[in-house]
Design a protein around this motif. Structure first.
Motif, PDB file in Angstrom:
ATOM      1  N   GLN A  46     -35.142  27.829  41.542  1.00 48.95           N
ATOM      2  CA  GLN A  46     -35.999  28.607  42.436  1.00 48.95           C
ATOM      3  C   GLN A  46     -35.555  28.481  43.887  1.00 48.95           C
ATOM      4  O   GLN A  46     -35.638  29.448  44.653  1.00 48.95           O
ATOM      5  CB  GLN A  46     -37.451  28.147  42.278  1.00 48.95           C
ATOM      6  CG  GLN A  46     -38.098  28.617  40.977  1.00 48.95           C
ATOM      7  CD  GLN A  46     -39.570  28.265  40.934  1.00 48.95           C
ATOM      8  OE1 GLN A  46     -39.947  27.164  41.297  1.00 48.95           O
ATOM      9  NE2 GLN A  46     -40.384  29.197  40.486  1.00 48.95           N
TER      10      GLN A  46
ATOM     11  N   ASN B  69     -32.732  30.845  44.284  1.00 47.90           N
ATOM     12  CA  ASN B  69     -33.245  32.217  44.338  1.00 47.90           C
ATOM     13  C   ASN B  69     -33.881  32.523  45.686  1.00 47.90           C
ATOM     14  O   ASN B  69     -33.729  33.619  46.233  1.00 47.90           O
ATOM     15  CB  ASN B  69     -34.270  32.441  43.225  1.00 47.90           C
ATOM     16  CG  ASN B  69     -33.627  32.546  41.861  1.00 47.90           C
ATOM     17  OD1 ASN B  69     -32.450  32.925  41.743  1.00 47.90           O
ATOM     18  ND2 ASN B  69     -34.361  32.206  40.811  1.00 47.90           N
ATOM     19  N   LEU B  70     -34.609  31.531  46.223  1.00 44.27           N
ATOM     20  CA  LEU B  70     -35.253  31.731  47.524  1.00 44.27           C
ATOM     21  C   LEU B  70     -34.219  31.939  48.616  1.00 44.27           C
ATOM     22  O   LEU B  70     -34.387  32.796  49.495  1.00 44.27           O
ATOM     23  CB  LEU B  70     -36.125  30.513  47.847  1.00 44.27           C
ATOM     24  CG  LEU B  70     -37.086  30.640  49.029  1.00 44.27           C
ATOM     25  CD1 LEU B  70     -38.093  31.746  48.795  1.00 44.27           C
ATOM     26  CD2 LEU B  70     -37.790  29.314  49.271  1.00 44.27           C
TER      27      LEU B  70
ATOM     28  N   ASN C 235     -32.646  35.392  48.267  1.00 46.00           N
ATOM     29  CA  ASN C 235     -33.557  36.486  48.612  1.00 46.00           C
ATOM     30  C   ASN C 235     -33.891  36.536  50.086  1.00 46.00           C
ATOM     31  O   ASN C 235     -34.546  37.484  50.542  1.00 46.00           O
ATOM     32  CB  ASN C 235     -34.870  36.348  47.820  1.00 46.00           C
ATOM     33  CG  ASN C 235     -34.674  36.574  46.341  1.00 46.00           C
ATOM     34  OD1 ASN C 235     -33.829  37.374  45.941  1.00 46.00           O
ATOM     35  ND2 ASN C 235     -35.435  35.860  45.513  1.00 46.00           N
TER      36      ASN C 235
ATOM     37  N   SER D 233     -36.133  38.246  40.018  1.00 46.42           N
ATOM     38  CA  SER D 233     -36.888  37.047  40.408  1.00 46.42           C
ATOM     39  C   SER D 233     -38.367  37.364  40.567  1.00 46.42           C
ATOM     40  O   SER D 233     -39.238  36.575  40.162  1.00 46.42           O
ATOM     41  CB  SER D 233     -36.330  36.480  41.718  1.00 46.42           C
ATOM     42  OG  SER D 233     -34.986  36.078  41.568  1.00 46.42           O
TER      43      SER D 233
ATOM     44  N   ARG E  65     -44.377  28.290  51.064  1.00 43.86           N
ATOM     45  CA  ARG E  65     -43.477  27.492  50.236  1.00 43.86           C
ATOM     46  C   ARG E  65     -44.095  26.130  49.925  1.00 43.86           C
ATOM     47  O   ARG E  65     -44.660  25.476  50.809  1.00 43.86           O
ATOM     48  CB  ARG E  65     -42.139  27.302  50.942  1.00 43.86           C
ATOM     49  CG  ARG E  65     -41.393  28.613  51.204  1.00 43.86           C
ATOM     50  CD  ARG E  65     -40.098  28.368  51.956  1.00 43.86           C
ATOM     51  NE  ARG E  65     -39.433  29.629  52.261  1.00 43.86           N
ATOM     52  CZ  ARG E  65     -38.279  29.726  52.905  1.00 43.86           C
ATOM     53  NH1 ARG E  65     -37.664  28.626  53.303  1.00 43.86           N
ATOM     54  NH2 ARG E  65     -37.741  30.902  53.146  1.00 43.86           N
TER      55      ARG E  65
ATOM     56  N   ILE F 180     -41.292  33.172  46.557  1.00 41.17           N
ATOM     57  CA  ILE F 180     -40.141  34.025  46.236  1.00 41.17           C
ATOM     58  C   ILE F 180     -40.590  35.467  46.069  1.00 41.17           C
ATOM     59  O   ILE F 180     -39.949  36.402  46.572  1.00 41.17           O
ATOM     60  CB  ILE F 180     -39.440  33.508  44.967  1.00 41.17           C
ATOM     61  CG1 ILE F 180     -38.826  32.122  45.220  1.00 41.17           C
ATOM     62  CG2 ILE F 180     -38.380  34.484  44.490  1.00 41.17           C
ATOM     63  CD1 ILE F 180     -38.239  31.476  43.992  1.00 41.17           C
TER      64      ILE F 180
END
Length: 475
Positions: free
Chosen positions: A302, A305-306, A309, A363, A415, A433
């Protein structure tokens, strides 16, 4: 009633234009007031005496002609005194001019309001005479023509502060010019302020058009010194934020990438060790280690992915068929749903397209559906629906879990934030995300509860719709 409240709020809300207008009008009033005060000072009042030259000549000539008839001479001087008082300061109490007329050393006339002990000292000179009898002081000016015995002393009272006070309260002398001029000056003042603030409006417009991820320097830099300083300060701040964010993303991405290999190796070793251990207690411990390793692996994934993105490369943007992508992701996540005894349902009438970053949208879908599966009870249904509303595509994910209290619906996008009473395992990055992907695609997201009792969560995502891609036809 609402219109009145809106107007009242608009009037009470501070604005820079109204502030500048207020200070301009206040400065005008102060300049006008001080100019008036200055014009009413003793020196300026006395400066009017020489302007009475024609009146003095007329008084002198007629007084000499009527010297043989003292009664008529006295009547004429008295009428002259009254006319002088009405023409010069007659509207201001205690301010009108007074006269004393002499024929040599003989007193011919004295204005009734004057004390008897006032006597000039010099001719053709401004003087200030004070009366010991009533402590009054007067500005005086005495004139005498050559070859004439008639001397005239003009007097004006030294009223000081009272003179200014009385002048302000005299009708048509102070308030009327202000009342008539201020409305006429408001529009020119507003126009000058509006034109002067146009460069500032350009800066505001450029800032308002930016997305949350655009930290590049402002393109418009005005030539005006004050505004250029503000723009330079903003650009310096944007540069610091850009550098800080890049450093943060680089650190998290590097750390997450470096953690993937040892976590994967640990996972393999724990699984292999679990197959060799026969002790039940040791097996439970290894199962706990394996679960923790899976959580750490998911957290690392994750985080990566964060970081991906955070910035969308325009080259990576493509046309995405959301219905097809949803079918693919639900098929992959169906095993997770089956393990918890949850049914996945997709409701979609047609293929709908958006222009976006495919990995980011994946995601978004995975995190929303995984959260719905995680928090839904066994033997429940997670419904995913897709439809077009106006110029947007509406993606809804509904579950039958505990829901989210209204007070926490904004904080859950932060977050690593998790609800205090949360019992499920998680990292607190899933909705962060999702929120980042929605903002990058210029969309919107809303969290609501399905039931009146607060149970069940409905996540609604709006993304700008796009036209289907053009395909070449053959034949």
């Amino acid at each position: 009633m609402n219109i009145i409240k809106s107007c009242w709020r608009w009037l009470l809300r501070p604005t820079l234009v109204r502030r500048l207008l207020f200070w301009q009008m206040l400065l005008l009033i102060l300049v006008w007031s001080f100019s008036l005060m200055y014009s009413m000072t003793d020196d300026n009042v006395g400066s009017e005496f020489p302007k009475l030259n024609h009146s003095y000549i007329l008084l002198t000539e007629i007084a000499e002609q009527l010297a043989d008839t003292p009664d008529k001479q006295q009547q004429f001087i008295q009428r002259f005194d009254l006319a002088l008082q009405q023409d010069y300061g007659g509207d201001i109490p205690g301010f009108a001019y007074r006269i004393i007329v002499w024929n040599g050393d003989k007193l011919l006339y004295r204005s009734p309001e004057l004390p008897a002990d006032l006597h000039y000292q010099q001719i053709e000179q401004f003087e200030t005479l004070c009366s010991p009898s009533d402590n009054s002081c007067w500005n005086t000016y005495t004139r005498q023509q050559p070859e004439s015995n008639i001397r005239v002393t003009f007097l004006a009272s030294k009223l000081g502060g009272f003179l200014i006070y009385s002048t302000i309260h005299t009708k048509n002398f102070y308030l009327l010019p202000l009342i008539t001029s201020l409305p006429l000056l408001l529009f020119p003042a507003w126009l000058t302020v509006y034109l002067g603030l146009r460069p500032l409006n350009k800066v505001i417009h450029e800032i308002s058009q930016r997305g949350p991820g655009n930290l590049n320097a402002l393109l418009f830099r005005p030539k005006h010194k004050e505004l250029a300083t503000i723009v330079d300060s903003i650009n310096i701040l944007l540069h610091r934020l850009r550098t800080s964010n890049a450093r943060e993303r680089s650190f998290i991405a590097d750390a997450a990438h470096e953690l993937r290999t040892p976590l994967a190796a640990m996972h393999i070793h724990v699984e292999a060790l679990g197959q060799q251990v026969k002790d039940i207690r040791s097996g439970e411990l290894l199962t706990g280690i394996l679960s923790s390793t899976q959580r750490a692996t998911r957290l690392v994934s994750q985080l990566l992915n964060l970081m991906r993105n955070d910035v969308i490369d325009k080259v990576s943007i493509c046309s995405i068929d959301l219905e097809t992508l949803l079918q693919e992701r639900l098929a992959i996540l169906s095993n997770l749903a089956w393990q918890k005894g949850i049914e996945l349902e997709l409701l979609s009438e047609q293929s709908l397209f958006i222009d976006g970053y495919r990995e980011g949208v994946i995601s978004l879908i995975d995190n929303l559906v995984e959260n719905a599966i995680k928090y839904s009870p066994s033997e429940s249904t997670v419904t995913v629906s897709l439809q077009k509303t106006d110029n947007n595509i509406e993606l809804c994910v509904k579950d039958q879990g505990p829901g989210i209290p209204p007070a926490l619906r904004e904080r859950v996008f932060s977050r690593f934030f998790r609800a205090p009473d949360q019992s499920e395992n998680g990292s607190g990055l899933g909705l962060a995300i999702v929120h980042a992907v929605v903002l990058q695609h210029q969309g919107a997201i809303e969290l609501t509860n399905r039931q009146l009792d607060g149970s069940g969560l409905k996540v609604t995502v709006l993304l700008p719709a796009a036209l289907p891609p053009v395909t070449d036809s053959i034949g």
